[in-house]
Design an enzyme around this catalytic site. Structure first.
Site, short mmCIF file in Angstrom:
data_model
loop_
_atom_site.label_atom_id
_atom_site.label_comp_id
_atom_site.label_asym_id
_atom_site.label_seq_id
_atom_site.Cartn_x
_atom_site.Cartn_y
_atom_site.Cartn_z
N TYR A 257 0.86 -1.19 0.00
CA TYR A 257 0.00 0.00 0.00
C TYR A 257 0.89 1.23 0.00
CZ TYR A 257 0.61 -0.49 5.14
OH TYR A 257 1.10 -0.64 6.41
N HIS A 306 6.31 -0.49 1.02
CA HIS A 306 5.97 0.48 -0.01
C HIS A 306 6.89 0.38 -1.22
CE1 HIS A 306 3.65 1.85 3.27
NE2 HIS A 306 4.68 2.29 3.93
#
Ligand SMILES: *[C@@H]1O[C@H](CO)[C@@H](O)[C@H](O)[C@H]1NC(C)=O
Ligand SMILES: *[C@@H]1O[C@H](CO)[C@@H](O)[C@H](O)[C@H]1NC(C)=O
Ligand SMILES: *[C@@H]1O[C@H](CO)[C@@H](O)[C@H](O)[C@H]1NC(C)=O
Ligand SMILES: *[C@@H]1O[C@H](CO)[C@@H](O)[C@H](O)[C@H]1NC(C)=O
Length: 330
Positions: A257, A306
């Protein structure tokens, strides 16, 4: 006298070159064929009508196809009573980001909006609005930058997590209109600052409700602040639907995410007309550290879950297309 024409063509070359470099970097991704069709010189047209200094306002429908294909103003960046019901796919995706719990989302949201305002945020986009925003990251490249007064001159100054100002004002400024956080990175705020919570799980929504009232939620996956000093009437909640949009559309699902930094940037792109970005990326010497931390640097970007590389490429492209201006230290 300075030869303006000459200077301008020099600038164009620099701009063109840095965009070309971005293109090369992008060529390993599936974006490349699309990007190659773009004519970057387009963006050097004079920005006569715009109120904003360096480019046309973001909210003006402009000609850049890459941007316009992704930029979607119909998804609100902030959670409100009107958009709080999540689609099934958003809900299940969001629930899987972090620790799973059994809380009833509907109940949690109802209680949340009894404590914080639940409607009508930043819905005032108009052609003659020019809201300038500084998004201030925490990179060591701010050290010695002298950016303080440029940062403070923006209408909104959006900072992240616990970044301190005291003692660093010359480089980072002294105003904060918004501070972005999640429970694990929370800090007390001054009266005039909006807390912008990025919820990565339902418990984060329970936490903010509790931290502004009873103080019963004391831990998530780690101990967190039970109570927080912040103006309840200024608390904003990042919309999980928008979070998924950033992940799906802007990052094309790279990483688990998006990082808080990238989410903050996309928030600014959607609510501001001019976005100035400070304190992202590595320090001048190529190391990664916070501007207030001495000798705690790392040699490579600490990205974790990430897609740091992809995020910084998208940022460069946005800068190339003048949707934001990157200040990389000096
Ligand atoms: C914007 O998002 C809405 C809601 O997800 C979707 O229905 C619409 O097709 C999107 N528009 C564009 C241009 O992608
Ligand atoms: C924006 O939100 C406010 C508060 O809910 C509302 O009064 C106003 O009509 C909205 N404006 C637009 C343009 O939707
Ligand atoms: C911020 O700094 C400016 C000058 O750089 C100063 O005039 C102002 O009083 C400061 N504001 C606060 C709240 O410290
Ligand atoms: C900032 O830069 C100065 C001068 O280069 C250096 O002495 C100082 O240690 C740096 N501070 C941090 C926090 O990196």
């Amino acid at each position: 006298m300075v030869d303006l024409k000459h200077l301008k063509s020099k600038l164009l070359i620099v701009l063109f070159c840095s965009c070309a470099a971005t293109l090369v970097l992008f060529s390993y991704s599936n974006l490349s064929s699309y990007l190659l069709q773009l004519d970057y010189r387009q963006s050097d047209k004079p920005v006569s009508k715009a109120l904003c200094a360096f480019r046309q306002c973001i909210s003006v429908e402009d000609e850049d196809p890459w941007f316009m294909k992704r930029f979607n103003t119909s998804i609100s960046p902030l959670l409100s009573q009107e958009n709080a019901i999540l689609s099934k796919s958003t809900y299940y995706w969001w629930q899987r980001l972090q620790t799973k719990q059994n809380a009833n989302y509907g109940d949690v949201v109802r209680k949340l909006f009894q404590v914080v305002p639940g409607k009508g945020h930043y819905n005032d986009s108009a052609p003659n609005r020019c809201r300038t925003c500084a998004v201030v990251g925490n990179s060591g490249n701010l050290n010695g930058s002298d950016y303080g007064s440029i940062i403070d001159s923006n209408d909104f100054v959006i900072r992240m997590n616990k970044a301190p100002l005291l003692g660093y004002e010359k480089d980072v400024g002294n105003r904060t209109t918004h501070r972005v956080m999640h429970p694990e990175s929370a800090t007390n705020l001054q009266k005039d600052t909006s807390l912008l919570l990025i919820p990565f799980k339902t418990l984060d929504l329970e936490w903010i409700t509790s931290a502004l009232t009873t103080g019963t939620v004391k831990r998530t996956w780690m101990p967190v602040m039970a109570k927080i000093n912040a103006d309840k009437n200024k608390v904003l909640i990042y919309n999980p639907t928008f979070l998924k949009y950033v992940h799906d559309v802007w990052l094309e699902r790279h990483g688990k995410y998006p990082s808080s930094g990238f989410l903050t940037l996309m928030f600014a792109i959607h609510i501001c007309d001019e976005v100035n970005v400070f304190g992202f990326g590595a320090s001048k010497d190529g190391t990664w550290q916070h501007y207030w931390e001495k000798n705690k640097f790392r040699k490579s970007e600490p990205t974790g879950l990430h897609a740091g590389d992809y995020e910084s490429l998208v940022m460069k492209l946005l800068a190339c297309k003048r949707k934001m201006k990157l200040f990389e230290g000096r």
